[in-house]
Design a protein around this motif. Structure first.
Motif, mmCIF file in Angstrom:
data_model
loop_
_atom_site.group_PDB
_atom_site.id
_atom_site.type_symbol
_atom_site.label_atom_id
_atom_site.label_comp_id
_atom_site.label_asym_id
_atom_site.label_seq_id
_atom_site.Cartn_x
_atom_site.Cartn_y
_atom_site.Cartn_z
ATOM 1 N N THR A 211 -37.212 22.108 -19.539
ATOM 2 C CA THR A 211 -36.383 22.739 -18.507
ATOM 3 C C THR A 211 -36.953 22.499 -17.109
ATOM 4 O O THR A 211 -36.197 22.393 -16.154
ATOM 5 C CB THR A 211 -36.207 24.250 -18.743
ATOM 6 N N GLU A 212 -38.271 22.397 -17.012
ATOM 7 C CA GLU A 212 -38.882 22.107 -15.706
ATOM 8 C C GLU A 212 -38.672 20.660 -15.284
ATOM 9 O O GLU A 212 -38.621 20.355 -14.090
ATOM 10 C CB GLU A 212 -40.393 22.379 -15.744
ATOM 11 N N PHE A 213 -38.583 19.777 -16.264
ATOM 12 C CA PHE A 213 -38.434 18.343 -16.007
ATOM 13 C C PHE A 213 -37.227 17.841 -16.804
ATOM 14 O O PHE A 213 -37.384 17.225 -17.864
ATOM 15 C CB PHE A 213 -39.719 17.599 -16.390
ATOM 16 N N PRO A 214 -36.015 18.121 -16.325
ATOM 17 C CA PRO A 214 -34.810 17.843 -17.119
ATOM 18 C C PRO A 214 -34.432 16.367 -17.259
ATOM 19 O O PRO A 214 -33.613 16.026 -18.109
ATOM 20 C CB PRO A 214 -33.714 18.610 -16.375
ATOM 21 N N ASP A 215 -35.024 15.489 -16.467
ATOM 22 C CA ASP A 215 -34.740 14.059 -16.593
ATOM 23 C C ASP A 215 -35.291 13.572 -17.930
ATOM 24 O O ASP A 215 -36.509 13.570 -18.141
ATOM 25 C CB ASP A 215 -35.372 13.300 -15.430
ATOM 26 N N LEU B 191 -42.145 13.516 -24.135
ATOM 27 C CA LEU B 191 -43.060 14.127 -25.103
ATOM 28 C C LEU B 191 -42.416 15.333 -25.784
ATOM 29 O O LEU B 191 -42.626 15.563 -26.973
ATOM 30 C CB LEU B 191 -44.368 14.545 -24.441
ATOM 31 N N ALA B 192 -41.631 16.085 -25.037
ATOM 32 C CA ALA B 192 -40.915 17.224 -25.626
ATOM 33 C C ALA B 192 -39.929 16.732 -26.685
ATOM 34 O O ALA B 192 -39.832 17.307 -27.776
ATOM 35 C CB ALA B 192 -40.202 18.029 -24.547
ATOM 36 N N ILE B 193 -39.231 15.652 -26.395
ATOM 37 C CA ILE B 193 -38.292 15.067 -27.367
ATOM 38 C C ILE B 193 -39.049 14.581 -28.605
ATOM 39 O O ILE B 193 -38.636 14.828 -29.738
ATOM 40 C CB ILE B 193 -37.474 13.934 -26.723
ATOM 41 N N GLU B 194 -40.164 13.883 -28.385
ATOM 42 C CA GLU B 194 -40.970 13.404 -29.517
ATOM 43 C C GLU B 194 -41.443 14.565 -30.392
ATOM 44 O O GLU B 194 -41.416 14.473 -31.618
ATOM 45 C CB GLU B 194 -42.179 12.611 -29.014
ATOM 46 N N HIS B 195 -41.861 15.644 -29.754
ATOM 47 C CA HIS B 195 -42.313 16.823 -30.489
ATOM 48 C C HIS B 195 -41.169 17.389 -31.340
ATOM 49 O O HIS B 195 -41.353 17.661 -32.530
ATOM 50 C CB HIS B 195 -42.827 17.879 -29.504
#
Length: 190
Positions: free
Chosen positions: A106-110, A118-122
């Motif tokens: 949410t802080e880095f929506p791009d 990394l959030a997507i990979e997680h």
């Protein structure tokens, strides 16, 4: 005389950012504050982390590793229900204020940003993990795993929104989602 040894400077920095990035956010946390709370000089900080971005990546890697360590201790869950129970217990810990990866996203929506990637990979690793637990139970294990992850993420979002005032449920709603996939894959009678 104080004989306690302090963690090495790198670990002190990581301990501080683990708390600050998680509770206050990455953008709200400056490197000066990190250095001050970790009790390290600027040169020491940059010796261990070439930039704040490198520190954020290390924070996310540590958070990812911590989740997998938690799930595997003392032994890995043997089935979906055990895994869901562990997620639910974790989500209801008093210190948990949401998913650190969803907070970063949410802080880095791009979606091309390295933190968001990394959030997507997680999240994809969790889908893979759940799909493995579902492998012989449903026809479309990836879709079922993604739907169950939606329940888990929803629980962490509720926790972020309401804090500790509400207990979040994962097991029963996730099992309902699982059962809907079992029903969908069952042969239909005419």
């Amino acid at each position: 005389m104080n004989t306690q040894t302090q963690p090495d400077p790198r670990q002190r920095i990581l301990d501080v950012v683990d708390r600050l990035f998680y509770t206050e956010g990455v953008r709200a946390t400056g490197t000066e504050k990190i250095m001050s709370l970790a009790k390290v000089a600027k040169a020491t900080f940059y010796h261990h982390f070439e930039s704040k971005d490198a520190l954020v990546l290390a924070y996310l890697e540590n958070r990812d590793r911590a989740l997998w360590d938690y799930l595997s201790q003392p032994t890995p869950p043997k089935d979906l229900r055990e895994a869901l129970t562990k997620f639910e217990q974790y989500a209801n810990r008093p210190e948990v204020v949401g998913c650190p990866f969803l907070r970063i996203a949410t802080e880095f929506p791009d979606t091309a940003h390295p933190f968001h990637r990394l959030a997507i990979e997680h999240q994809n690793k969790i889908v893979d993990y759940l799909a493995d637990l579902l492998k012989s139970l449903v026809t479309d294990k990836r879709a079922a795993a993604a739907a169950i992850l939606g329940v888990i993420d929803g629980a962490f979002s509720i926790r972020m929104l309401y804090g500790t005032s509400k207990e979040v449920l994962i097991v029963s709603p996730a099992e309902a989602v699982f059962k809907s996939f079992q029903s969908a894959g069952a042969p239909r009678r005419r």
